[in-house]
Design a protein around this motif. Structure first.
Motif, PDB file in Angstrom:
ATOM      1  N   HIS A  12       0.835  -1.208   0.000  1.00  0.00           N
ATOM      2  CA  HIS A  12       0.000   0.000   0.000  1.00  0.00           C
ATOM      3  C   HIS A  12       0.871   1.259   0.000  1.00  0.00           C
ATOM      4  CE1 HIS A  12      -3.919   1.855   0.627  1.00  0.00           C
ATOM      5  NE2 HIS A  12      -3.427   2.617   1.570  1.00  0.00           N
ATOM      6  N   GLY A  60      -5.818  -1.719  -1.133  1.00  0.00           N
ATOM      7  CA  GLY A  60      -6.543  -0.975  -0.094  1.00  0.00           C
ATOM      8  C   GLY A  60      -7.734  -1.774   0.423  1.00  0.00           C
ATOM      9  N   ARG A  63      -6.626  -4.426   2.573  1.00  0.00           N
ATOM     10  CA  ARG A  63      -6.302  -3.992   3.944  1.00  0.00           C
ATOM     11  C   ARG A  63      -7.567  -3.870   4.784  1.00  0.00           C
ATOM     12  NH1 ARG A  63      -2.030   0.638   4.869  1.00  0.00           N
ATOM     13  NH2 ARG A  63      -1.916  -0.463   6.856  1.00  0.00           N
ATOM     14  N   LYS A  69      -7.291  -4.697  11.972  1.00  0.00           N
ATOM     15  CA  LYS A  69      -8.386  -4.064  12.719  1.00  0.00           C
ATOM     16  C   LYS A  69      -9.771  -4.596  12.361  1.00  0.00           C
ATOM     17  CE  LYS A  69      -5.780   0.162  13.420  1.00  0.00           C
ATOM     18  NZ  LYS A  69      -5.365   1.372  12.723  1.00  0.00           N
ATOM     19  N   TYR A  74     -13.380   0.291   9.564  1.00  0.00           N
ATOM     20  CA  TYR A  74     -13.342   1.277   8.470  1.00  0.00           C
ATOM     21  C   TYR A  74     -14.718   1.664   7.949  1.00  0.00           C
ATOM     22  CZ  TYR A  74      -8.571  -0.330   8.764  1.00  0.00           C
ATOM     23  OH  TYR A  74      -7.343  -0.650   9.230  1.00  0.00           O
ATOM     24  N   LYS A  83     -11.611   9.887   2.819  1.00  0.00           N
ATOM     25  CA  LYS A  83     -10.396   9.478   2.096  1.00  0.00           C
ATOM     26  C   LYS A  83     -10.774   8.826   0.756  1.00  0.00           C
ATOM     27  CE  LYS A  83      -6.687   6.171   2.256  1.00  0.00           C
ATOM     28  NZ  LYS A  83      -5.908   5.167   2.889  1.00  0.00           N
ATOM     29  N   MET A  84     -11.779   7.957   0.769  1.00  0.00           N
ATOM     30  CA  MET A  84     -12.218   7.300  -0.462  1.00  0.00           C
ATOM     31  C   MET A  84     -12.760   8.316  -1.472  1.00  0.00           C
ATOM     32  SD  MET A  84     -11.590   4.129  -0.245  1.00  0.00           S
ATOM     33  CE  MET A  84     -10.173   4.676   0.653  1.00  0.00           C
ATOM     34  N   PHE A  87      -9.900  10.211  -3.014  1.00  0.00           N
ATOM     35  CA  PHE A  87      -9.197   9.339  -3.971  1.00  0.00           C
ATOM     36  C   PHE A  87     -10.004   9.234  -5.278  1.00  0.00           C
ATOM     37  CE2 PHE A  87      -8.338   4.906  -5.489  1.00  0.00           C
ATOM     38  CZ  PHE A  87      -7.034   5.124  -5.882  1.00  0.00           C
ATOM     39  N   ILE A 138      -4.838  12.988   1.123  1.00  0.00           N
ATOM     40  CA  ILE A 138      -5.137  11.566   1.374  1.00  0.00           C
ATOM     41  C   ILE A 138      -4.332  11.004   2.552  1.00  0.00           C
ATOM     42  CG2 ILE A 138      -5.214   9.225   0.388  1.00  0.00           C
ATOM     43  CD1 ILE A 138      -5.852  10.462  -2.311  1.00  0.00           C
ATOM     44  N   MET A 145      -7.588   8.393  10.221  1.00  0.00           N
ATOM     45  CA  MET A 145      -8.448   7.205  10.272  1.00  0.00           C
ATOM     46  C   MET A 145      -7.742   6.051  10.999  1.00  0.00           C
ATOM     47  SD  MET A 145      -8.811   5.270   6.656  1.00  0.00           S
ATOM     48  CE  MET A 145      -7.337   4.311   6.410  1.00  0.00           C
ATOM     49  N   ARG A 147      -5.777   6.189  13.319  1.00  0.00           N
ATOM     50  CA  ARG A 147      -5.706   6.431  14.765  1.00  0.00           C
ATOM     51  C   ARG A 147      -7.086   6.559  15.416  1.00  0.00           C
ATOM     52  NH1 ARG A 147      -1.809   7.096  12.032  1.00  0.00           N
ATOM     53  NH2 ARG A 147       0.314   6.690  12.764  1.00  0.00           N
TER      54      ARG A 147
HETATM   55  C1  HEM Z   1      -9.318   2.485  -2.623  1.00  0.00           C
HETATM   56  C2  HEM Z   1      -8.255   3.076  -2.129  1.00  0.00           C
HETATM   57  C3  HEM Z   1      -7.727   2.903  -0.745  1.00  0.00           C
HETATM   58  C4  HEM Z   1      -8.173   2.105   0.293  1.00  0.00           C
HETATM   59  C5  HEM Z   1      -9.366   1.146   0.316  1.00  0.00           C
HETATM   60  C6  HEM Z   1      -7.280   2.326   1.416  1.00  0.00           C
HETATM   61  C7  HEM Z   1      -7.369   1.700   2.639  1.00  0.00           C
HETATM   62  C8  HEM Z   1      -6.481   1.838   3.673  1.00  0.00           C
HETATM   63  C9  HEM Z   1      -6.504   1.081   4.908  1.00  0.00           C
HETATM   64  C10 HEM Z   1      -7.528   0.015   5.260  1.00  0.00           C
HETATM   65  C11 HEM Z   1      -5.471   1.514   5.672  1.00  0.00           C
HETATM   66  C12 HEM Z   1      -5.080   0.967   7.060  1.00  0.00           C
HETATM   67  C13 HEM Z   1      -5.271   1.998   8.148  1.00  0.00           C
HETATM   68  C14 HEM Z   1      -4.952   1.400   9.500  1.00  0.00           C
HETATM   69  O1  HEM Z   1      -3.787   1.109   9.790  1.00  0.00           O
HETATM   70  O2  HEM Z   1      -5.904   1.211  10.263  1.00  0.00           O
HETATM   71  C15 HEM Z   1      -4.766   2.551   4.922  1.00  0.00           C
HETATM   72  C16 HEM Z   1      -3.657   3.237   5.374  1.00  0.00           C
HETATM   73  C17 HEM Z   1      -2.996   4.208   4.660  1.00  0.00           C
HETATM   74  N1  HEM Z   1      -3.312   4.672   3.399  1.00  0.00           N
HETATM   75 FE1  HEM Z   1      -4.816   3.945   2.211  1.00  0.00          FE
HETATM   76  N2  HEM Z   1      -6.327   3.258   1.040  1.00  0.00           N
HETATM   77  C18 HEM Z   1      -6.570   3.628  -0.256  1.00  0.00           C
HETATM   78  C19 HEM Z   1      -5.862   4.538  -1.002  1.00  0.00           C
HETATM   79  C20 HEM Z   1      -4.790   5.259  -0.534  1.00  0.00           C
HETATM   80  C21 HEM Z   1      -4.068   6.240  -1.298  1.00  0.00           C
HETATM   81  C22 HEM Z   1      -4.354   6.644  -2.736  1.00  0.00           C
HETATM   82  C23 HEM Z   1      -3.097   6.738  -0.509  1.00  0.00           C
HETATM   83  C24 HEM Z   1      -2.144   7.805  -0.960  1.00  0.00           C
HETATM   84  C25 HEM Z   1      -1.450   8.560  -0.267  1.00  0.00           C
HETATM   85  C26 HEM Z   1      -3.184   6.083   0.776  1.00  0.00           C
HETATM   86  C27 HEM Z   1      -2.373   6.317   1.865  1.00  0.00           C
HETATM   87  C28 HEM Z   1      -2.398   5.638   3.050  1.00  0.00           C
HETATM   88  C29 HEM Z   1      -1.461   5.832   4.141  1.00  0.00           C
HETATM   89  C30 HEM Z   1      -0.294   6.819   4.171  1.00  0.00           C
HETATM   90  C31 HEM Z   1      -1.835   4.932   5.152  1.00  0.00           C
HETATM   91  C32 HEM Z   1      -1.144   4.730   6.510  1.00  0.00           C
HETATM   92  C33 HEM Z   1      -1.825   5.561   7.578  1.00  0.00           C
HETATM   93  C34 HEM Z   1      -1.134   5.384   8.928  1.00  0.00           C
HETATM   94  O3  HEM Z   1      -0.947   4.252   9.360  1.00  0.00           O
HETATM   95  O4  HEM Z   1      -0.781   6.397   9.532  1.00  0.00           O
HETATM   96  N3  HEM Z   1      -4.232   5.180   0.716  1.00  0.00           N
HETATM   97  N4  HEM Z   1      -5.409   2.729   3.709  1.00  0.00           N
END
Ligand code: HEM
Length: 151
Positions: A12, A60, A63, A69, A74, A83-84, A87, A138, A145, A147
């Motif tokens: 991711h 994503g 995840r 979790k 979510y 966030k969705m 995106f 994002i 989210m 946290r």
């Molecule tokens: C359909 C698209 C996406 C889905 C379904 C998705 C879903 C998720 C999920 C489930 C997590 C886990 C959060 C947790 O640890 O509880 C996450 C974390 C994260 N996502 Fe995405 N995401 C998507 C797109 C993106 C995009 C485009 C970015 C671009 C920057 C992004 C950046 C991040 C980052 C940086 C984290 C880590 C957050 C943290 O732990 O501090 N995501 N995402």
């Protein structure tokens, strides 16, 4: 499972950074006048956008369902849906530049004297600029989210 979560997290992050790289490359390439060589480069860069966006959706969603979790964390979280929405908006905004890049390339291929119309370039710059700006939001929403904000 912890290993599944770790692998999905690594993928991711790598995909998110790659997508940021694509947007940044387009941002820089369209800053100056577009030569036929730059147009071809833009096409090559832009082609990867859709592929990476698809992969980030797959990973994503992976995840959400296979992360530590659980999906309930979510789907009832409004910060996740913001966030969705961002995106999706970034993806929709990228359609116009893609259409323009293809059209300009086709025209440049047919006519050596073709120059990208100034107004069309200005409009594509605005789209890419807005894409880049929204994309920056994002990770901010992702961090909140993760946290527990938004529950
Ligand atoms: C359909 C698209 C996406 C889905 C379904 C998705 C879903 C998720 C999920 C489930 C997590 C886990 C959060 C947790 O640890 O509880 C996450 C974390 C994260 N996502 Fe995405 N995401 C998507 C797109 C993106 C995009 C485009 C970015 C671009 C920057 C992004 C950046 C991040 C980052 C940086 C984290 C880590 C957050 C943290 O732990 O501090 N995501 N995402």
């Amino acid at each position: 499972m912890e290993t599944t979560d770790l692998v999905l997290t690594i993928l991711h992050h790598l995909l998110a950074f790659s997508l940021a790289g694509i947007i940044a490359a387009e941002f820089v390439l369209i800053r100056n006048e577009l030569t036929p060589a730059t147009l071809r480069r833009l096409m090559r860069v832009d082609r990867h956008y859709g592929m990476l966006a698809m992969l980030i959706i797959i990973i994503g969603v992976g995840r959400v369902f296979y992360g530590l979790k659980g999906w309930e964390f979510y789907v009832y979280n409004w910060v996740f849906w913001v966030k969705m929405a961002i995106f999706t908006t970034v993806g929709l905004l990228s359609i116009i530049p893609t259409i323009r890049f293809i059209a300009w390339n086709r025209q440049a291929g047919m006519d050596n004297a073709f120059r990208v119309p100034v107004q069309e370039l200005a409009s594509v710059r605005r789209y890419v600029w807005l894409e880049a700006l929204l994309f920056l939001a994002i990770p901010a929403f992702a961090a909140a989210m993760a946290r527990g904000y938004g529950i």
